[in-house]
Design an enzyme around this catalytic site. Structure first.
Site: not given
Ligand code: GLY
Ligand code: MN
Ligand code: MN
Length: 442
Positions: A36, A240, A257, A268, A347, A351, A358, A381, A385, A403, A405
């Site tokens: 619930d 991710h 990130d 972001d 990547h 964006h 996004h 960004e 890697y 990275r 960004e």
């Protein structure tokens, strides 16, 4: 955000829709987490953008040039017993007084009322395929009207996706939206500074995440904009990664990130820094390369340039740098052409950013990349890697995942960096980390 802002948006959209049509926007459904317990409710961005109304079980209807009111809101009725448990609801009166609805109806009456509103409208603006249950109901209302055609009722002949117009509006941020996004970025930047200052070898990744979450909330941002990524060493190479449950090693970098959502607008931000507070030589070399790529990409964010230019600039700098470091071998043009960089940079460089991390908005118009215009907001960004066991790559580069960004607003003369509040120069990062104590502020 003021009522007036939402009203202006509705009016702008209705002007574009023209007469003899109707737009129907259901809010997002609540989602069950377990038994619930629901997930914290987050309204649909399109719905909220036009209404400022944050309650579930609501549907907005826009009927341009309708004599008895153009903006109708279906929502839950006030219920003192329920409100004693769950807090205040707007109710039908609140929908009108506080949200500017011309009329409001109980959501439970929608099947009786909506078919009448669709009657003799030529066009229905509706985002088909986003909410299956609601799609069925819309079809049910149309069927009902078809059955009545002998009595002179004609059902709408055309369904049009609302996206094109609405998402183009959302792509260009108003002054109030920019102010909100600046705040989202400021809060997020302060949280990143806190994470840098708190970082110690041996900590768990989730402990750094906890510092970020504390900072977001303590500054009034009630939600993250997306699940936080805190990846030490090899985990920084997993794009991710959200497990965030490993220990941070002294010799590793950590990639964070993470960003807050503030008043329904996302930041972001990514920063990468050494767990020890000092970059090793190899880490610094790759870091400086990613930073140079980011700076080249940022310089390409200018009105008149097109969407892909920052990406092209980043790819060129990264590829040239990888050749210089001996990680890629061959001629620059050839390596760009055959996308050799993709082994280390999978990547794209950014964006759109807005209510959704996004965000909506087309990246191409026809076959051409979209041209930057003032008011657009985006991320820049680039990253590199290099996982362990990368073939033909010297061991010293393994497990380096970086990275950087930032969040940008396109301005009349170039751009503004909304996320400037957290350092990215390696010397500045080291200085911040070396300071005696974590910032006592936020
Ligand atoms: N945090 C998601 C992204 O950078 O696109
Ligand atoms: Mn990000
Ligand atoms: Mn991003």
């Amino acid at each position: 955000m003021k009522k007036q802002e939402f009203k202006q948006r509705r009016e702008q959209l209705m002007r574009q829709m023209g007469a003899k049509c109707i737009a129907i926007l259901p809010n997002a459904p609540s989602r069950q987490r377990n038994r619930d317990i629901d997930y914290p409710y987050r309204p649909d961005s399109d719905f909220y953008y036009l209404t400022g109304f944050g309650e579930p079980e609501s549907v907005a209807v826009l009927v341009p040039q309708r004599e008895h009111g153009e903006f109708l809101l279906f929502c839950r009725e006030s219920d003192p017993k329920k409100e004693a448990w769950d807090g205040a609801m707007a109710g039908l009166e609140g929908a009108k007084a506080d949200y500017g609805a011309d009329d409001a109806f109980p959501i439970t009456d929608i099947d009786e009322i909506l078919p009448g509103l669709l009657e003799n409208r030529d066009r229905v603006y509706y985002a088909m395929g986003c909410n299956e249950d609601f799609d069925q109901r819309v079809m049910g209302w149309i069927k009902l009207l078809r059955k009545q055609s002998r009595s002179g009722v004609h059902p709408p002949g055309e369904f049009v996706a609302l996206d094109q117009m609405l998402h183009d509006m959302r792509l260009f941020k108003s002054a109030v939206e920019v102010k909100t996004m600046r705040r989202a970025a400021e809060i997020s930047a302060a949280a990143h500074r806190r994470a840098m200052a708190c970082c110690r070898p041996g900590m768990y990744e989730y402990q750094l995440e906890a510092e970020l979450l504390y900072s977001f909330q303590a500054q009034g941002a009630r939600s993250v904009a997306y699940p936080s990524i805190v990846g030490g060493g090899r985990n920084g190479c997993i794009l991710h990664y959200i497990d965030n449950d490993k220990r941070l090693k002294r010799s590793d970098l950590v990639l964070i990130d993470a960003a807050a959502e503030y008043d329904y607008y996302a930041a972001d931000i990514t920063r990468t820094f050494p767990v020890s507070g000092r970059f090793s030589r190899a880490q610094r070399e790759i870091y400086l390369l990613v930073l140079a790529a980011q700076q080249a990409a940022i310089a390409a964010v200018q009105p008149g340039n097109h969407w892909n230019q920052p990406h092209e600039a980043a790819v060129e700098v990264l590829t040239a740098g990888l050749i210089e470091l001996g990680i890629l071998k061959g001629r620059l043009n050839r390596l760009i052409e055959n996308e050799s960089y993709k082994k280390f940079y999978l990547h794209r460089t950014g964006h759109w950013l807005g209510m959704d991390v996004h965000d909506v908005g087309d990246y191409k118009v026809g076959d051409e990349w979209r041209v930057f215009e003032p008011g657009m907001t985006l991320t820049v960004e680039p990253g590199l890697y290099i996982p362990a066991n990368s073939k033909r790559v010297a061991k010293k580069w393994w497990n380096i995942g970086i990275r950087i960004e930032d969040n940008l607003l396109v301005t009349r003369n170039g751009h503004e960096i909304l996320s400037h509040g957290v350092p990215k120069d390696p010397d500045e990062i080291e200085a911040l980390m070396a300071a005696e104590t974590a910032e006592s502020s936020l």
